[in-house]
Motif scaffolding. Structure first.
Motif, mmCIF file in Angstrom:
data_model
loop_
_atom_site.group_PDB
_atom_site.id
_atom_site.type_symbol
_atom_site.label_atom_id
_atom_site.label_comp_id
_atom_site.label_asym_id
_atom_site.label_seq_id
_atom_site.Cartn_x
_atom_site.Cartn_y
_atom_site.Cartn_z
ATOM 1 N N ARG A 44 0.850 -1.194 0.000
ATOM 2 C CA ARG A 44 0.000 0.000 0.000
ATOM 3 C C ARG A 44 0.887 1.245 0.000
ATOM 4 O O ARG A 44 1.844 1.327 0.763
ATOM 5 N N TYR A 54 -4.849 10.039 -1.526
ATOM 6 C CA TYR A 54 -4.721 9.140 -2.674
ATOM 7 C C TYR A 54 -4.018 7.866 -2.231
ATOM 8 O O TYR A 54 -3.104 7.921 -1.406
ATOM 9 N N VAL A 56 -2.694 3.675 -3.555
ATOM 10 C CA VAL A 56 -2.550 2.591 -4.517
ATOM 11 C C VAL A 56 -2.313 1.321 -3.713
ATOM 12 O O VAL A 56 -1.534 1.327 -2.753
ATOM 13 N N SER A 58 -1.750 -3.002 -4.038
ATOM 14 C CA SER A 58 -1.525 -4.193 -4.858
ATOM 15 C C SER A 58 -1.570 -5.403 -3.935
ATOM 16 O O SER A 58 -0.986 -5.383 -2.859
ATOM 17 N N LEU A 73 -5.069 -4.877 -8.419
ATOM 18 C CA LEU A 73 -4.486 -3.555 -8.320
ATOM 19 C C LEU A 73 -5.631 -2.569 -8.155
ATOM 20 O O LEU A 73 -6.640 -2.672 -8.852
ATOM 21 N N GLU A 74 -5.456 -1.619 -7.222
ATOM 22 C CA GLU A 74 -6.563 -0.729 -6.877
ATOM 23 C C GLU A 74 -6.047 0.671 -6.606
ATOM 24 O O GLU A 74 -4.967 0.845 -6.044
ATOM 25 N N GLY A 75 -6.820 1.667 -6.991
ATOM 26 C CA GLY A 75 -6.545 3.063 -6.665
ATOM 27 C C GLY A 75 -7.700 3.627 -5.859
ATOM 28 O O GLY A 75 -8.853 3.250 -6.071
#
Length: 143
Positions: A44, A54, A56, A58, A73-75
């Motif tokens: 993270r 913000y 990100v 994984s 994968l995430e935002g």
């Protein structure tokens, strides 16, 4: 392929160099659909710019049965609010891509998560608490 790898490496280098927090986690997880247990590894990276948070994320999971790897994968984006309590709250929305088992054809899907979190210092570390749920728009996608 080379351009994608170079661009990804440059993006990750830039992200890590400006990140406020970077976390690496290891969890034992349970898949309710397949009824199997495995190891999940998380990376993270988070930053706050102009009051907007913000992130990100994984995740790679390998189950004990040897069925293969699951990756996603995430935002995320959110904002922290001071609501007059001893701690602040941070609602967020996230969008991610789950590649399914071993990137199999027709196993991947997009998803959205919404939630709220909080955290406060505990000794030399920090305790983070939160709740979230995954929203899927296709009936066939996992919840």
């Amino acid at each position: 392929m080379k351009k994608l790898l170079i661009t990804s490496a440059m993006m990750l280098t830039s992200l890590f160099s400006t990140a406020q927090t970077v976390g690496v986690d290891y969890d034992r997880v349970y898949n309710r659909q397949l009824k199997i247990t495995g190891d999940a590894h998380w990376l993270r990276v988070n930053n706050t710019v102009d009051g907007i948070n913000y992130g990100v994320l994984s995740r790679t999971t390998k189950y004990d049965t040897g069925l293969g790897l699951w990756t996603n994968l995430e935002g995320s984006v959110g904002k922290t609010f001071d609501i007059g309590l001893p701690f602040k709250v941070s609602p967020f929305v996230a969008a991610g891509y789950d590649d399914g088992r071993n990137g199999a054809v027709n196993a991947s899907f997009w998803y959205t998560r919404v939630g709220v979190g909080t955290g406060f210092p505990v000794g030399p570390g920090r305790l983070n608490l939160g709740v979230n749920t995954r929203l899927n728009f296709e009936p066939s996608d996992p919840k």
